[in-house]
Design a protein around this motif. Structure first.
Motif, PDB file in Angstrom:
ATOM      1  N   PHE A 169       0.827  -1.200   0.000  1.00 46.28           N
ATOM      2  CA  PHE A 169       0.000   0.000   0.000  1.00 46.28           C
ATOM      3  C   PHE A 169       0.866   1.257   0.000  1.00 46.28           C
ATOM      4  CE2 PHE A 169      -2.598   3.253   2.145  1.00 46.28           C
ATOM      5  CZ  PHE A 169      -3.672   3.276   1.276  1.00 46.28           C
ATOM      6  N   GLU A 170       1.915   1.259   0.801  1.00 42.73           N
ATOM      7  CA  GLU A 170       2.826   2.403   0.834  1.00 42.73           C
ATOM      8  C   GLU A 170       3.512   2.598  -0.521  1.00 42.73           C
ATOM      9  OE1 GLU A 170       5.461   1.705   4.122  1.00 42.73           O
ATOM     10  OE2 GLU A 170       3.834   1.811   5.579  1.00 42.73           O
ATOM     11  N   THR A 171       3.876   1.513  -1.156  1.00 39.05           N
ATOM     12  CA  THR A 171       4.489   1.594  -2.488  1.00 39.05           C
ATOM     13  C   THR A 171       3.511   2.175  -3.495  1.00 39.05           C
ATOM     14  OG1 THR A 171       5.925  -0.291  -2.017  1.00 39.05           O
ATOM     15  CG2 THR A 171       5.577   0.263  -4.333  1.00 39.05           C
ATOM     16  N   ALA A 172       2.263   1.713  -3.445  1.00 37.48           N
ATOM     17  CA  ALA A 172       1.240   2.217  -4.374  1.00 37.48           C
ATOM     18  C   ALA A 172       1.038   3.719  -4.192  1.00 37.48           C
ATOM     19  CB  ALA A 172      -0.073   1.474  -4.161  1.00 37.48           C
ATOM     20  N   ILE A 173       0.992   4.188  -2.974  1.00 39.00           N
ATOM     21  CA  ILE A 173       0.845   5.622  -2.707  1.00 39.00           C
ATOM     22  C   ILE A 173       2.069   6.381  -3.221  1.00 39.00           C
ATOM     23  CG2 ILE A 173       0.688   7.372  -0.878  1.00 39.00           C
ATOM     24  CD1 ILE A 173      -1.909   5.834  -1.344  1.00 39.00           C
ATOM     25  N   GLY A 174       3.245   5.788  -3.066  1.00 37.43           N
ATOM     26  CA  GLY A 174       4.478   6.451  -3.490  1.00 37.43           C
ATOM     27  C   GLY A 174       4.618   6.609  -4.998  1.00 37.43           C
ATOM     28  N   ILE A 175       4.005   5.718  -5.792  1.00 30.58           N
ATOM     29  CA  ILE A 175       4.175   5.810  -7.241  1.00 30.58           C
ATOM     30  C   ILE A 175       3.071   6.617  -7.919  1.00 30.58           C
ATOM     31  CG2 ILE A 175       5.495   3.672  -7.384  1.00 30.58           C
ATOM     32  CD1 ILE A 175       2.999   2.334  -8.527  1.00 30.58           C
ATOM     33  N   ILE A 176       2.056   7.019  -7.179  1.00 30.04           N
ATOM     34  CA  ILE A 176       0.962   7.790  -7.789  1.00 30.04           C
ATOM     35  C   ILE A 176       1.458   9.056  -8.490  1.00 30.04           C
ATOM     36  CG2 ILE A 176      -1.094   9.175  -7.255  1.00 30.04           C
ATOM     37  CD1 ILE A 176      -1.984   6.911  -5.425  1.00 30.04           C
ATOM     38  N   GLY A 197       9.976   4.505  -9.854  1.00 24.64           N
ATOM     39  CA  GLY A 197       9.286   5.367  -8.904  1.00 24.64           C
ATOM     40  C   GLY A 197       9.110   4.686  -7.560  1.00 24.64           C
ATOM     41  N   ALA A 198       8.891   3.370  -7.565  1.00 24.82           N
ATOM     42  CA  ALA A 198       8.679   2.630  -6.322  1.00 24.82           C
ATOM     43  C   ALA A 198       9.939   2.578  -5.470  1.00 24.82           C
ATOM     44  CB  ALA A 198       8.206   1.213  -6.627  1.00 24.82           C
ATOM     45  N   VAL A 199      11.097   2.533  -6.100  1.00 21.85           N
ATOM     46  CA  VAL A 199      12.339   2.444  -5.334  1.00 21.85           C
ATOM     47  C   VAL A 199      13.119   3.753  -5.350  1.00 21.85           C
ATOM     48  CG1 VAL A 199      12.568  -0.043  -5.541  1.00 21.85           C
ATOM     49  CG2 VAL A 199      13.576   1.412  -7.283  1.00 21.85           C
ATOM     50  N   ALA A 200      12.471   4.806  -5.833  1.00 18.46           N
ATOM     51  CA  ALA A 200      13.023   6.167  -5.824  1.00 18.46           C
ATOM     52  C   ALA A 200      14.327   6.293  -6.605  1.00 18.46           C
ATOM     53  CB  ALA A 200      13.200   6.669  -4.397  1.00 18.46           C
ATOM     54  N   VAL A 201      14.421   5.632  -7.756  1.00 18.01           N
ATOM     55  CA  VAL A 201      15.572   5.793  -8.636  1.00 18.01           C
ATOM     56  C   VAL A 201      15.383   7.093  -9.410  1.00 18.01           C
ATOM     57  CG1 VAL A 201      16.772   4.857 -10.659  1.00 18.01           C
ATOM     58  CG2 VAL A 201      16.007   3.336  -8.847  1.00 18.01           C
TER      59      VAL A 201
END
Length: 183
Positions: free
Chosen positions: A49-56, A149-153
């Motif tokens: 869920f946190e990953t999904a919010i982070g890639i929006i 985006g999920a791993v902040a590259v």
């Protein structure tokens, strides 16, 4: 007769495999490895869920860029420029938009492929080329957006170049191979 029997056996077996795997893995973890399966599942769901919010934000940016590219007419101009080249090699220019759409959007390219197949038929050269392009290329921009985006590259320039080059090679190879095999 034997082929039909094998086919029916594998069909029946495959319909039970996914449920069996879904039941087996948690039972194995719980009984054999003594792992708290439910707690591990909840932790994974929380991370997802946190990953999904982070890639929006990355997805919204990509969708806006795609919309601007199509609405501005840039895609139509690019297609118009390449149409004479395709025509000179005898390649059906109807598949050209698929080469542009596929790296950008999976749903859009699939809809375009379905439209080509509905218009020209699945056994036509255009239908076969479109299907082969769909299977031999990837949605590079979407993949880069979601995974990076999920791993902040932040620096994905080499991945973008390699992805787009491989999409181009897959696009050209699909056309060449289909024209050699089916024409």
């Amino acid at each position: 007769m034997e082929v039909n029997l094998l086919y029916s056996i594998f069909t029946q077996l495959s319909s039970y495999m996914i449920p069996a795997i879904i039941v087996f893995i948690p039972l194995y973890a719980m009984l054999r490895k003594r792992q708290p399966v439910y707690e591990i599942f909840v932790d994974g769901a929380k991370d997802g869920f946190e990953t999904a919010i982070g890639i929006i934000p990355h997805l919204v940016g990509m969708m806006v860029a795609i919309s601007m590219f199509r609405a501005s007419g840039a895609m139509d101009m690019m297609l118009l420029a390449f149409k004479p080249i395709f025509d000179s090699f005898g390649v059906p220019s109807e598949v050209l938009p698929l080469g542009v759409l596929r790296p950008i959007t999976g749903a859009g390219s699939l809809a375009f492929t379905a439209d080509l197949i509905a218009t020209y038929g699945p056994d036509s050269l255009i239908g076969r080329i479109a299907s082969t392009i769909q299977g031999s290329t990837d949605t590079t921009l979407y993949v880069l957006t979601v995974y990076f985006g999920a791993v902040a590259v932040r620096n994905s320039k080499y991945a973008l170049k390699v992805g787009l080059i491989s999409d181009f090679v897959g696009f050209v190879a699909a056309i060449v191979i289909c024209m050699l095999v089916f024409e």
